[in-house]
Scaffold this motif. Structure first.
Motif, mmCIF file in Angstrom:
data_model
loop_
_atom_site.group_PDB
_atom_site.id
_atom_site.type_symbol
_atom_site.label_atom_id
_atom_site.label_comp_id
_atom_site.label_asym_id
_atom_site.label_seq_id
_atom_site.Cartn_x
_atom_site.Cartn_y
_atom_site.Cartn_z
ATOM 1 N N ASN A 79 30.842 41.989 39.926
ATOM 2 C CA ASN A 79 30.537 42.322 41.314
ATOM 3 C C ASN A 79 30.510 41.096 42.210
ATOM 4 O O ASN A 79 31.039 41.121 43.322
ATOM 5 C CB ASN A 79 29.213 43.080 41.396
ATOM 6 N N LEU A 80 29.893 40.013 41.762
ATOM 7 C CA LEU A 80 29.903 38.790 42.556
ATOM 8 C C LEU A 80 31.335 38.297 42.732
ATOM 9 O O LEU A 80 31.723 37.868 43.825
ATOM 10 C CB LEU A 80 29.057 37.709 41.888
ATOM 11 N N GLY A 81 32.128 38.342 41.673
ATOM 12 C CA GLY A 81 33.507 37.890 41.757
ATOM 13 C C GLY A 81 34.316 38.676 42.764
ATOM 14 O O GLY A 81 35.103 38.112 43.533
ATOM 15 N N GLN A 82 34.134 39.999 42.788
ATOM 16 C CA GLN A 82 34.829 40.821 43.783
ATOM 17 C C GLN A 82 34.413 40.435 45.198
ATOM 18 O O GLN A 82 35.253 40.300 46.094
ATOM 19 C CB GLN A 82 34.510 42.292 43.554
ATOM 20 N N ALA A 83 33.126 40.295 45.394
ATOM 21 C CA ALA A 83 32.623 39.984 46.724
ATOM 22 C C ALA A 83 33.105 38.613 47.193
ATOM 23 O O ALA A 83 33.508 38.438 48.353
ATOM 24 C CB ALA A 83 31.099 40.050 46.734
ATOM 25 N N LEU A 84 33.071 37.635 46.295
ATOM 26 C CA LEU A 84 33.524 36.302 46.667
ATOM 27 C C LEU A 84 35.026 36.309 46.961
ATOM 28 O O LEU A 84 35.488 35.653 47.904
ATOM 29 C CB LEU A 84 33.201 35.307 45.560
ATOM 30 N N PRO A 94 40.689 29.861 48.947
ATOM 31 C CA PRO A 94 41.038 30.230 47.570
ATOM 32 C C PRO A 94 39.786 30.427 46.708
ATOM 33 O O PRO A 94 38.804 29.688 46.837
ATOM 34 C CB PRO A 94 41.859 29.034 47.080
ATOM 35 N N VAL A 95 39.858 31.419 45.811
ATOM 36 C CA VAL A 95 38.721 31.772 44.969
ATOM 37 C C VAL A 95 39.157 31.824 43.505
ATOM 38 O O VAL A 95 40.178 32.436 43.173
ATOM 39 C CB VAL A 95 38.128 33.142 45.367
ATOM 40 N N ALA A 96 38.369 31.191 42.649
ATOM 41 C CA ALA A 96 38.561 31.296 41.205
ATOM 42 C C ALA A 96 37.314 31.929 40.602
ATOM 43 O O ALA A 96 36.190 31.606 41.007
ATOM 44 C CB ALA A 96 38.808 29.926 40.585
ATOM 45 N N VAL A 97 37.520 32.820 39.644
ATOM 46 C CA VAL A 97 36.404 33.494 38.981
ATOM 47 C C VAL A 97 36.585 33.344 37.471
ATOM 48 O O VAL A 97 37.667 33.601 36.935
ATOM 49 C CB VAL A 97 36.342 34.987 39.336
ATOM 50 N N ARG A 110 39.861 44.637 40.039
ATOM 51 C CA ARG A 110 39.569 44.574 41.473
ATOM 52 C C ARG A 110 39.424 43.136 41.955
ATOM 53 O O ARG A 110 39.802 42.806 43.085
ATOM 54 C CB ARG A 110 38.318 45.393 41.781
ATOM 55 N N MET A 111 38.890 42.254 41.123
ATOM 56 C CA MET A 111 38.836 40.843 41.515
ATOM 57 C C MET A 111 40.244 40.307 41.738
ATOM 58 O O MET A 111 40.511 39.616 42.726
ATOM 59 C CB MET A 111 38.110 40.021 40.444
ATOM 60 N N ARG A 112 41.138 40.628 40.833
ATOM 61 C CA ARG A 112 42.522 40.157 40.970
ATOM 62 C C ARG A 112 43.208 40.794 42.169
ATOM 63 O O ARG A 112 43.965 40.135 42.891
ATOM 64 C CB ARG A 112 43.284 40.447 39.677
ATOM 65 N N SER A 113 42.953 42.075 42.412
ATOM 66 C CA SER A 113 43.596 42.742 43.543
ATOM 67 C C SER A 113 43.137 42.173 44.875
ATOM 68 O O SER A 113 43.867 42.258 45.869
ATOM 69 C CB SER A 113 43.311 44.250 43.487
ATOM 70 N N LEU A 114 41.952 41.583 44.886
ATOM 71 C CA LEU A 114 41.441 40.944 46.101
ATOM 72 C C LEU A 114 41.899 39.495 46.227
ATOM 73 O O LEU A 114 41.526 38.818 47.185
ATOM 74 C CB LEU A 114 39.907 41.020 46.112
ATOM 75 N N GLY A 115 42.699 39.024 45.283
ATOM 76 C CA GLY A 115 43.304 37.707 45.406
ATOM 77 C C GLY A 115 42.677 36.599 44.603
ATOM 78 O O GLY A 115 43.124 35.441 44.691
ATOM 79 N N ALA A 117 41.845 34.203 41.449
ATOM 80 C CA ALA A 117 42.414 33.767 40.177
ATOM 81 C C ALA A 117 41.337 33.966 39.123
ATOM 82 O O ALA A 117 40.314 33.274 39.133
ATOM 83 C CB ALA A 117 42.833 32.307 40.254
ATOM 84 N N VAL A 118 41.554 34.927 38.221
ATOM 85 C CA VAL A 118 40.522 35.310 37.258
ATOM 86 C C VAL A 118 40.868 34.743 35.885
ATOM 87 O O VAL A 118 41.974 34.938 35.382
ATOM 88 C CB VAL A 118 40.380 36.840 37.175
ATOM 89 N N HIS A 119 39.904 34.055 35.290
ATOM 90 C CA HIS A 119 40.072 33.441 33.979
ATOM 91 C C HIS A 119 39.090 34.097 33.013
ATOM 92 O O HIS A 119 37.882 34.091 33.254
ATOM 93 C CB HIS A 119 39.804 31.936 34.049
ATOM 94 N N LEU A 120 39.605 34.670 31.942
ATOM 95 C CA LEU A 120 38.767 35.365 30.968
ATOM 96 C C LEU A 120 38.700 34.542 29.691
ATOM 97 O O LEU A 120 39.714 34.304 29.034
ATOM 98 C CB LEU A 120 39.338 36.745 30.664
#
Length: 342
Positions: A79-84, A94-97, A110-115, A117-120
């Motif tokens: 949720n924080l990642g989506q909001a950020l 630019p945002v990295a999560v 949804r984090m990725r769809s909002l732009g 860069a998501v690292h798992l």
């Protein structure tokens, strides 16, 4: 106390109106089912389906005014990642999560769809947290730590400005507790504007670290979590946030998984709301102790609705119904475990 009422009032001007003036209403069927008057403050009808956008709007707005950082980064359960990601995209930042490998796939998508860069990587939130800190150091990005960053708390606190704007004040405010941004922010404003209102925070019994810490008045870390409420499933409370919570909460109570599911089902049946487990904690607390709340005016914040449809159907199915899947969060050292519920 790290929060300030004047700053919270000023924060409203920095927040996208899409997150402000969220609906609040009484559900008569819910009143009947629970035996008390219940006001729901619904924080799900916004671009990220949770209250977190209020805080990230404040964080990114401040960073732009300071012009010190080229980007932002966080570790998040979703949720924080989506909001950020939303707040960054809105302002061209630019945002990295960083998230655990077992993070909620709905939230990751949804984090990725909002732009973002998501690292798992990693079995729990501790590895993403370390990676986010390293990323901030090497890339010069600003590290957003939910609840520790006071802007996330003061953004959430604007919810209480709206909730308490009317002449009638609730007897009790029952609010979800994870990392503490929501409970500390809303609790602080309630203390300032409606001191006679009792503030009760709620955690899952399977993720009780902050509740144990509040009762001990000192940080208590836990070794494992076992709950469907990934948004509040943490093991390592933040000392500064605990200090705030000790000032603003009257009690912290625990609810089991069955009560959480019953709360989700009641919110659907009585108010037409599809919610994630964390958002049902307030209703679950009333279900668990009906005599404690009988006849009172109760308010609760419905804080998020980022839930996979299959999980929601399973968790809200009547007892005995066939389930499609079960997606709870379980963890112990060396196995998947969320962190501070961000």
């Amino acid at each position: 106390m790290r929060l300030d009422l004047a700053r919270i009032r000023d924060a409203v001007s920095a927040i996208d109106p899409a997150f402000l003036r969220s609906p609040q209403f009484r559900s008569w069927p819910l009143d009947t089912a629970l035996g008390c008057s219940v006001t729901l403050k619904v924080e799900t009808l916004n671009p990220v389906r949770s209250f977190k956008g209020r805080g990230t709007e404040l964080v990114v707005s401040r960073l732009l005014s300071e012009r010190r950082y080229p980007s932002v980064v966080c570790a998040s359960a979703g949720n924080l990642g989506q909001a950020l990601a939303y707040s960054g995209a809105r302002r061209g930042v630019p945002v990295a999560v960083f998230a655990a490998a077992n993070a909620n796939p709905v939230k990751v998508e949804r984090m990725r769809s909002l732009g973002a860069a998501v690292h798992l990587e990693g079995d729990d939130i501790e590895r993403p947290r370390a990676l986010a800190r390293e990323y901030a150091r090497t890339e010069g990005a600003f590290l957003v730590e939910d609840s520790l960053d006071v802007d996330t708390c003061e953004g959430a606190a604007t919810i209480a400005l709206e909730l308490l704007a009317g002449p009638a004040r609730p007897d009790v405010l029952v609010i979800a507790l994870g990392g503490g941004a929501l409970a500390s922010g809303v609790g602080y404003v309630t203390r300032q504007l409606s001191p006679d209102t009792r503030v009760i925070a709620v955690q899952p019994a399977g993720a009780p670290a902050m509740a144990l810490s509040w009762r001990a008045r000192a940080v208590v870390n836990t070794d494992a979590v076992d709950t469907i409420a990934d948004g509040v499933a943490g093991r390592h409370p933040i000392p500064e946030v605990l200090d705030d919570l000790l000032e603003v909460l009257d009690d912290v109570t625990l609810v089991d998984e069955d009560l959480i599911k019953r709360g989700m089902r009641l919110l659907l049946e009585c108010a037409g709301l599809v919610v994630e487990p964390s958002a049902a904690l307030g209703v679950a607390a009333v279900l668990g102790e009906p005599e404690r709340f009988a006849g009172l005016d109760v308010a609760t914040v419905v804080c998020g609705s980022n839930v996979a449809p299959a999980d929601f159907r399973t968790w809200t199915a009547p007892p005995g119904a066939r389930s499609e899947r079960v997606s709870s969060v379980r963890g112990a050292p060396g196995s998947p475990t969320p962190g501070r519920g961000a």
